[in-house]
Design an enzyme around this catalytic site. Structure first.
Site, short mmCIF file in Angstrom:
data_model
loop_
_atom_site.label_atom_id
_atom_site.label_comp_id
_atom_site.label_asym_id
_atom_site.label_seq_id
_atom_site.Cartn_x
_atom_site.Cartn_y
_atom_site.Cartn_z
N SER A 58 0.83 -1.20 0.00
CA SER A 58 0.00 0.00 0.00
C SER A 58 0.87 1.25 0.00
O SER A 58 0.60 2.20 -0.76
CB SER A 58 -0.91 0.00 1.23
OG SER A 58 -1.83 -1.06 1.20
N ARG B 14 0.72 7.99 5.80
CA ARG B 14 -0.25 7.29 6.65
C ARG B 14 -1.63 7.90 6.56
O ARG B 14 -2.65 7.20 6.69
CB ARG B 14 0.24 7.23 8.10
CG ARG B 14 1.33 6.21 8.30
CD ARG B 14 1.54 5.77 9.73
NE ARG B 14 2.47 4.66 9.74
CZ ARG B 14 2.13 3.38 9.66
NH1 ARG B 14 0.85 3.05 9.58
NH2 ARG B 14 3.04 2.43 9.66
N HIS C 51 -3.02 6.55 3.44
CA HIS C 51 -3.30 5.13 3.67
C HIS C 51 -4.60 4.96 4.44
O HIS C 51 -5.39 4.04 4.14
CB HIS C 51 -2.13 4.51 4.45
CG HIS C 51 -2.25 3.03 4.66
ND1 HIS C 51 -2.49 2.49 5.90
CD2 HIS C 51 -2.17 1.98 3.79
CE1 HIS C 51 -2.55 1.17 5.79
NE2 HIS C 51 -2.35 0.84 4.53
#
Length: 216
Positions: free
Chosen positions: A21, A44, A47
């Site tokens: 990812s 993040r 994500h």
């Protein structure tokens, strides 16, 4: 494992899923203005949200990452505006350095005072938090009124946060509260516009706590 579907996952290994990812995020994001220390937060956040526009809209005070790492390593509290933020933050990494993750919005005294003053619990919870979390990290993903109250208290010299992660989502005062935060000369992470939310606040704090932990 047979998923009984035509499509099969590339992997069912959690670490491999996360690594792939992150590779995909880096490939798709392309050139960006973020520094090496800021990028793990951006990564993040994307994500957690699958939203590149949100990731690109992140704004960092120049001292944000350093201040956040120092707050965690000094055992300062992390204050969440709502339980969803508190639940999502990785507790072991915060507690490793003597800190804890606190949320005050459902405390009986906060609820009673908010009712008495006919105001939001978010506002009263921030007033309580500043008495217990000097130098801490404030992670606000849901309540613009909490962020605006914290900004007011900073301006009046009553609050001295180590870092403000101010990313509330919504239509009423959300974008405006983040614009006001970005005017302050204190360590902050925020973003432009109405997008944001608890997962974004959680992702930012978890990224910083990972950096703090990796320093040993």
């Amino acid at each position: 494992m047979d998923f009984k579907t035509e499509f099969k996952p590339l992997t069912v290994q959690p670490q491999e899923i996360e690594e792939r990812s992150f590779e995909m995020i880096t490939e798709e994001l392309g050139p960006h203005p973020f520094t090496e220390e800021q990028y793990p937060v951006v990564q993040r956040v994307i994500h957690a949200s699958a939203d590149f526009e949100l990731g690109r809209s992140l704004l960092f005070h120049k001292d944000a990452i350093r201040a956040g790492i120092e707050a965690i390593r000094q055992g300062r509290k992390v204050v969440a505006d709502v339980q969803m933020v508190q639940v999502g933050i990785s507790k072991p990494r915060i507690e490793k350095f003597g800190g804890e993750v606190k949320v005050y919005i459902s405390d009986p005294d906060v609820m009673a005072e908010a009712k008495r003053l006919n105001t939001t619990r978010a506002i009263i919870s921030i007033r309580k938090a500043i008495r217990e979390a000097d130098g801490g990290i404030y992670a606000i993903g849901n309540a613009p009124t909490a962020l605006l109250e914290l900004i007011r208290l900073v301006k009046e010299g009553e609050a001295k946060p180590g870092l403000v992660v101010g990313v509330p989502v919504g239509f009423v005062s959300a974008a405006e509260s983040k614009e006001e935060l970005a005017k302050l000369d204190i360590p902050y992470i925020t973003n432009l516009g109405r997008k944001g939310g608890s997962p974004v606040a959680v992702a930012a704090v978890n990224a910083i706590s990972l950096m703090a932990e990796r320093l040993g």
